[in-house]
Motif scaffolding. Structure first.
Motif, PDB file in Angstrom:
ATOM      1  N   ALA A 187       2.622  10.118  -9.489  1.00  0.00           N
ATOM      2  CA  ALA A 187       1.980  10.121 -10.805  1.00  0.00           C
ATOM      3  C   ALA A 187       1.026  11.301 -10.946  1.00  0.00           C
ATOM      4  O   ALA A 187       0.898  11.879 -12.037  1.00  0.00           O
ATOM      5  N   ALA A 188       0.347  11.678  -9.858  1.00  0.00           N
ATOM      6  CA  ALA A 188      -0.519  12.850  -9.912  1.00  0.00           C
ATOM      7  C   ALA A 188       0.289  14.117 -10.205  1.00  0.00           C
ATOM      8  O   ALA A 188      -0.144  14.988 -10.976  1.00  0.00           O
ATOM      9  N   CYS A 189       1.481  14.229  -9.595  1.00  0.00           N
ATOM     10  CA  CYS A 189       2.356  15.368  -9.906  1.00  0.00           C
ATOM     11  C   CYS A 189       2.785  15.343 -11.372  1.00  0.00           C
ATOM     12  O   CYS A 189       2.835  16.388 -12.041  1.00  0.00           O
ATOM     13  N   THR A 190       3.073  14.150 -11.887  1.00  0.00           N
ATOM     14  CA  THR A 190       3.467  14.025 -13.287  1.00  0.00           C
ATOM     15  C   THR A 190       2.322  14.402 -14.215  1.00  0.00           C
ATOM     16  O   THR A 190       2.522  15.066 -15.243  1.00  0.00           O
ATOM     17  N   ILE A 191       1.095  13.961 -13.870  1.00  0.00           N
ATOM     18  CA  ILE A 191      -0.070  14.292 -14.690  1.00  0.00           C
ATOM     19  C   ILE A 191      -0.304  15.796 -14.715  1.00  0.00           C
ATOM     20  O   ILE A 191      -0.548  16.394 -15.770  1.00  0.00           O
ATOM     21  N   LEU A 213       9.924   9.693  -4.868  1.00  0.00           N
ATOM     22  CA  LEU A 213      11.056  10.395  -5.481  1.00  0.00           C
ATOM     23  C   LEU A 213      11.533   9.688  -6.746  1.00  0.00           C
ATOM     24  O   LEU A 213      11.894  10.350  -7.735  1.00  0.00           O
ATOM     25  N   ALA A 214      11.550   8.360  -6.738  1.00  0.00           N
ATOM     26  CA  ALA A 214      11.984   7.624  -7.927  1.00  0.00           C
ATOM     27  C   ALA A 214      11.037   7.853  -9.095  1.00  0.00           C
ATOM     28  O   ALA A 214      11.474   7.995 -10.242  1.00  0.00           O
ATOM     29  N   THR A 215       9.741   7.915  -8.825  1.00  0.00           N
ATOM     30  CA  THR A 215       8.773   8.148  -9.899  1.00  0.00           C
ATOM     31  C   THR A 215       8.907   9.556 -10.460  1.00  0.00           C
ATOM     32  O   THR A 215       8.829   9.765 -11.685  1.00  0.00           O
ATOM     33  N   LEU A 216       9.122  10.525  -9.581  1.00  0.00           N
ATOM     34  CA  LEU A 216       9.298  11.899 -10.058  1.00  0.00           C
ATOM     35  C   LEU A 216      10.594  12.049 -10.856  1.00  0.00           C
ATOM     36  O   LEU A 216      10.615  12.717 -11.895  1.00  0.00           O
ATOM     37  N   ALA A 217      11.660  11.435 -10.390  1.00  0.00           N
ATOM     38  CA  ALA A 217      12.969  11.645 -11.006  1.00  0.00           C
ATOM     39  C   ALA A 217      13.178  10.805 -12.257  1.00  0.00           C
ATOM     40  O   ALA A 217      13.764  11.276 -13.239  1.00  0.00           O
ATOM     41  N   LEU A 218      12.694   9.556 -12.244  1.00  0.00           N
ATOM     42  CA  LEU A 218      13.013   8.628 -13.327  1.00  0.00           C
ATOM     43  C   LEU A 218      11.850   8.336 -14.257  1.00  0.00           C
ATOM     44  O   LEU A 218      12.062   7.796 -15.345  1.00  0.00           O
ATOM     45  N   GLY A 219      10.639   8.641 -13.839  1.00  0.00           N
ATOM     46  CA  GLY A 219       9.488   8.343 -14.673  1.00  0.00           C
ATOM     47  C   GLY A 219       8.551   7.367 -13.994  1.00  0.00           C
ATOM     48  O   GLY A 219       8.845   6.810 -12.921  1.00  0.00           O
ATOM     49  N   VAL A 220       7.407   7.135 -14.639  1.00  0.00           N
ATOM     50  CA  VAL A 220       6.350   6.343 -14.018  1.00  0.00           C
ATOM     51  C   VAL A 220       6.742   4.871 -13.912  1.00  0.00           C
ATOM     52  O   VAL A 220       6.704   4.280 -12.823  1.00  0.00           O
ATOM     53  N   GLU A 221       7.118   4.256 -15.016  1.00  0.00           N
ATOM     54  CA  GLU A 221       7.438   2.830 -14.992  1.00  0.00           C
ATOM     55  C   GLU A 221       8.685   2.516 -14.157  1.00  0.00           C
ATOM     56  O   GLU A 221       8.662   1.585 -13.346  1.00  0.00           O
ATOM     57  N   PRO A 222       9.802   3.241 -14.315  1.00  0.00           N
ATOM     58  CA  PRO A 222      10.956   2.955 -13.447  1.00  0.00           C
ATOM     59  C   PRO A 222      10.659   3.171 -11.971  1.00  0.00           C
ATOM     60  O   PRO A 222      11.128   2.411 -11.119  1.00  0.00           O
ATOM     61  N   GLY A 223       9.888   4.213 -11.659  1.00  0.00           N
ATOM     62  CA  GLY A 223       9.552   4.459 -10.257  1.00  0.00           C
ATOM     63  C   GLY A 223       8.744   3.330  -9.659  1.00  0.00           C
ATOM     64  O   GLY A 223       9.000   2.891  -8.526  1.00  0.00           O
ATOM     65  N   LEU A 224       7.744   2.828 -10.420  1.00  0.00           N
ATOM     66  CA  LEU A 224       6.947   1.713  -9.924  1.00  0.00           C
ATOM     67  C   LEU A 224       7.800   0.457  -9.793  1.00  0.00           C
ATOM     68  O   LEU A 224       7.668  -0.305  -8.822  1.00  0.00           O
ATOM     69  N   ALA A 225       8.708   0.230 -10.756  1.00  0.00           N
ATOM     70  CA  ALA A 225       9.581  -0.943 -10.696  1.00  0.00           C
ATOM     71  C   ALA A 225      10.477  -0.894  -9.463  1.00  0.00           C
ATOM     72  O   ALA A 225      10.680  -1.912  -8.782  1.00  0.00           O
ATOM     73  N   ASP A 236       0.827  -1.208   0.000  1.00  0.00           N
ATOM     74  CA  ASP A 236       0.000   0.000   0.000  1.00  0.00           C
ATOM     75  C   ASP A 236       0.862   1.259   0.000  1.00  0.00           C
ATOM     76  O   ASP A 236       0.529   2.246  -0.662  1.00  0.00           O
ATOM     77  N   SER A 237       1.955   1.236   0.743  1.00  0.00           N
ATOM     78  CA  SER A 237       2.824   2.417   0.782  1.00  0.00           C
ATOM     79  C   SER A 237       3.457   2.675  -0.579  1.00  0.00           C
ATOM     80  O   SER A 237       3.619   3.831  -0.993  1.00  0.00           O
ATOM     81  N   VAL A 238       3.791   1.610  -1.311  1.00  0.00           N
ATOM     82  CA  VAL A 238       4.345   1.779  -2.658  1.00  0.00           C
ATOM     83  C   VAL A 238       3.304   2.369  -3.589  1.00  0.00           C
ATOM     84  O   VAL A 238       3.585   3.308  -4.348  1.00  0.00           O
ATOM     85  N   MET A 239       2.081   1.839  -3.546  1.00  0.00           N
ATOM     86  CA  MET A 239       1.027   2.350  -4.429  1.00  0.00           C
ATOM     87  C   MET A 239       0.664   3.787  -4.086  1.00  0.00           C
ATOM     88  O   MET A 239       0.410   4.608  -4.982  1.00  0.00           O
ATOM     89  N   ASP A 240       0.640   4.123  -2.789  1.00  0.00           N
ATOM     90  CA  ASP A 240       0.297   5.497  -2.401  1.00  0.00           C
ATOM     91  C   ASP A 240       1.377   6.479  -2.857  1.00  0.00           C
ATOM     92  O   ASP A 240       1.071   7.555  -3.382  1.00  0.00           O
ATOM     93  N   GLY A 241       2.648   6.122  -2.648  1.00  0.00           N
ATOM     94  CA  GLY A 241       3.719   6.995  -3.115  1.00  0.00           C
ATOM     95  C   GLY A 241       3.740   7.116  -4.618  1.00  0.00           C
ATOM     96  O   GLY A 241       3.957   8.197  -5.175  1.00  0.00           O
ATOM     97  N   PHE A 242       3.504   5.993  -5.296  1.00  0.00           N
ATOM     98  CA  PHE A 242       3.471   6.014  -6.757  1.00  0.00           C
ATOM     99  C   PHE A 242       2.313   6.864  -7.277  1.00  0.00           C
ATOM    100  O   PHE A 242       2.469   7.653  -8.214  1.00  0.00           O
ATOM    101  N   THR A 243       1.141   6.731  -6.662  1.00  0.00           N
ATOM    102  CA  THR A 243      -0.028   7.487  -7.111  1.00  0.00           C
ATOM    103  C   THR A 243       0.169   8.980  -6.909  1.00  0.00           C
ATOM    104  O   THR A 243      -0.185   9.786  -7.782  1.00  0.00           O
ATOM    105  N   THR A 244       0.739   9.371  -5.776  1.00  0.00           N
ATOM    106  CA  THR A 244       0.976  10.792  -5.532  1.00  0.00           C
ATOM    107  C   THR A 244       1.985  11.360  -6.524  1.00  0.00           C
ATOM    108  O   THR A 244       1.790  12.459  -7.067  1.00  0.00           O
TER     109      THR A 244
END
Length: 723
Positions: free
Chosen positions: A218-222, A498-510, A208-216
């Protein structure tokens, strides 16, 4: 059914040897446990012959059964009154969701880097398919902001792999073909995952913590991706400003978010301030209307997004389109295309690389769509106080079929929408049929009303996206996790964000998923271990010594000569070294330990590597004249030990596996720990004089015990002594 058989033993300490075989029928003989098939249940009328009506049901009855099978609705709910009431509720919910879906679909299509009409296409055939096959009344599917962004990224990657001739632009036939092909392959991947059951395993790796961080993140990216529309950049201006930012700071090319912000800051002279004004006013109007609805000053079903878009469209039409607008929108029902992949492979010159890029994006999207949709269903079911009746695999299959069908009708990847699902639930949706009504609303808009939206400013659609994203921004989750003591989860949230913001959506989720897996591996290799002590005044209660040794009330104390160890997980190849260290700690002579009782209540199984380690530990304990006893061994662990022929040897006789922890400790105290006055004599006694532990029953006084046939090893009623 008779009472449970009473077993009389020769010992007050109940062991697995005394319990005997578990698989016995009521007459005392072994039985294979013949079962009655689940699909047939005998009833009072089962022996009688069926009536003529039961033998040949009417056409109406068959129709009810077919509808119940397709819609997953109990047959008793198809009586006339309930059908009418369900349709009334579904029509109301569908109209409400459909009115909201029109502006959201157009706005989210811009996120997918497509013409706004494709967002409307995404709200037709996928919804019709899900209405027939879906399992949940809470879920409203269609275009979704996060999935739209991921679709744009995956389709762009496929275009890059196809070659220079395939351009990732909204008016590029190759890019549109890549998006539709992605929708088809996502649907196929979801069907495969649903059939194999792998989806639930993959989804369980997303904490859940991964999905919440990823979603937040991703919202900044959107939100960042909508900057170009908000400031009125054309496609050429956007490309030039991005190249300028990448040239100025080459390292920013890795982070699309920072690159787009820098591109806007470096191109302030190209900003269309009329577009900024329209977007700001629309954003403020949407927030104001939303606040009024929350304060119940407006009707809860007021379509504020549609009202703002219609008002802005009217102003734009009267003002001669003073800001960048949507432009031409094709009218009519989405056209059936039997080969949506045609333009992608006809334009590109690298079919293998293109296919690999599509497959990679499809798997990511298939899992994310499944996780998000299932989370929406469970969240809304909990808020509504209703039982979550959705079956995950059926939900995934319905979503897969919806995306497969939609791909042939111009739809990109569809998913569950949180805002529209909440709206449908509030409107009283009774069945998944409300998606069908919403699809009819969108189809009517496509057939008759698309020319009305051509003057719509793109900045207004961007403001709709911004307001929809507000619920995804949850930066306070990190602080809540930290204060509740879940500091590792907080670290996972921050790292994924931070990984999603810096590297992109797919790398951050990975990265987030890999960290979750690493955490699971670490927990499996180093499970919790505790030495237990006896609670003062409660001789049958044992607790962790470190936590309760200095407790102000009811402290725990060590048991002289006996070490009680609780191991917190299965013993596998990953944890065998940790398991050995935890037990060999008591080989130290300074501890004066004569027996070690291993609490196996949390040890679910032991693999071949763990079995080998256990053999070594037992040999070391025998050399040190320390007896190893087992307590609360669950049936799965006993079966593994029995199949490995360990229980049939002298290493672990069944008489050393006790049903309860207190029996094991009591036996060790009475028969394995010397009395205080005899310890000096016992130390000088020859080792051959120590009675062997081949059979526990030879060392204990005679008594009679009643064994309750309950498989729970921690049940207090398992053992009772009759004096």
């Amino acid at each position: 059914m008779g009472e449970a058989p009473e077993a009389r033993t020769e010992s007050p300490f109940l062991t697995e040897e005394l319990l005997g075989d578990e698989n016995f029928s009521s007459n005392g003989s072994e039985s294979d446990g013949e079962r009655i098939p689940l699909r047939w249940r005998p009833s009072a009328s089962s022996s009688s012959s069926p009536s003529q009506e039961e033998a040949s049901p009417s056409l109406a009855a068959w129709r009810v059964k077919a509808l119940a099978l397709v819609q997953n609705i109990p047959e008793e709910c198809f009586c006339g009154l309930e059908v009418k009431e369900h349709w009334k509720l579904d029509i109301l919910a569908g109209l409400t969701v459909g009115i909201v879906l029109v502006p959201q679909g157009m706005a989210y299509a811009l996120l997918a880097n497509l013409n706004p009409v494709y967002g409307l296409y995404c709200g037709v055939m996928p919804l019709v398919t899900y209405a027939c096959l879906g399992d949940s009344r809470f879920l409203a599917i269609g275009p979704f902001a996060l999935v739209s962004l991921l679709s744009a990224d995956a389709a762009s990657a496929a275009c890059d792999a196809a070659g220079d001739a395939c351009v990732a632009a909204p008016d590029s036939a190759c890019f549109v073909s890549a998006t539709l092909t992605l929708s088809l392959t996502v649907g196929v991947a979801q069907l495969i995952l649903a059939a194999s059951g792998v989806a639930e395993v993959v989804a369980s790796l997303l904490a859940d913590s991964v999905m919440d961080g990823f979603t937040t993140a991703a919202a900044c990216t959107i939100a960042t991706s909508q900057l170009s529309h908000l400031v009125g950049f054309s496609e050429d201006q956007k490309s030039r400003s991005m190249e300028r930012a990448a040239t100025l700071v080459p390292g920013l090319k890795v982070s699309a978010v920072l690159q787009q912000w820098l591109a806007v800051l470096l191109s302030t002279d190209a900003i269309d301030w009329s577009a900024v004004s329209v977007g700001a006013v629309s954003f403020a109007a949407l927030l104001a209307l939303k606040k009024l609805k929350q304060r119940k000053l407006l009707h809860p079903y007021t379509p504020e997004q549609l009202l703002v878009i219609l008002l802005a469209t009217a102003v734009s039409a009267l003002g001669n389109r003073f800001a960048p607008c949507v432009g031409h929108l094709p009218s009519g029902f989405p056209r059936f295309d039997p080969t949506p992949w045609r333009d992608l492979y006809a334009t590109g010159n690298a079919p293998l690389a293109t296919t690999l890029a599509i497959a990679k994006g499809s798997l990511t999207l298939a899992v994310i769509v499944y996780v998000l949709s299932l989370a929406i269903v469970r969240s809304l079911a909990a808020k509504a106080g209703a039982k979550d009746s959705a079956r995950p695999r059926r939900e995934l299959a319905a979503l897969g079929a919806s995306n497969c069908v939609g791909a042939f009708f111009g739809s990109y990847v569809a998913a569950g929408s949180l805002s529209r699902s909440a709206l449908a639930t509030d409107a009283g949706a009774a069945t998944p049929r409300h998606n069908l009504v919403a699809a009819l609303v969108v189809a009517g808009t496509l057939v008759a009303l698309t020319p009305l939206f051509e003057p719509t400013p793109k900045a207004v659609l961007s403001s709709v996206v911004f307001v929809s994203l507000l619920s995804l921004f949850d930066f306070g989750e990190t602080a809540r996790l930290w204060h509740r003591g879940h500091r590792e989860d907080a670290a996972l949230w921050i790292t994924t964000f931070l990984a999603t913001l810096a590297l992109g959506v797919e790398p951050g989720l990975a990265i987030g998923v890999l960290l979750s897996i690493a955490r699971l591996v670490r927990d499996a290799a180093r499970p919790p271990v505790a030495q237990l002590g006896r609670i003062e005044g409660h001789p049958t209660v044992y607790r962790d010594l470190k936590r309760r040794k200095r407790a102000p009330q009811l402290p725990a104390a060590e048991i002289p000569g006996v070490a009680v160890v609780r191991y917190g997980a299965a013993v596998t190849f990953a944890s065998r070294a940790h398991f050995a260290r935890a037990l060999k700690l008591y080989l130290d002579q300074d501890r004066h330990v004569h027996a070690v009782v291993l609490d196996c209540s949390s040890v679910t199984s032991i693999d071949s590597s763990g079995e080998k380690t256990l053999r070594e530990i037992i040999h070391d304990f025998k050399d040190a004249r320390i007896t190893l006893l087992f307590a609360c061994a669950r049936s799965t662990l006993r079966d593994v030990l029995a199949n490995a022929h360990v229980l049939q040897t002298e290493l672990i006789p069944a008489s050393t596996i006790f049903v309860s922890l207190h029996d094991a400790v009591s036996f060790a105290e009475f028969h394995l720990v010397p009395y205080e006055e005899d310890r000096l004599a016992a130390a000088s006694r020859d080792s051959s004089s120590t009675p062997p532990l081949a059979n526990v029953t030879e060392l204990v006084p005679l008594a009679t015990s009643t064994v309750h046939t309950d498989d729970d090893p921690e049940s207090p009623a398992l053992f009772h002594v009759h004096e």
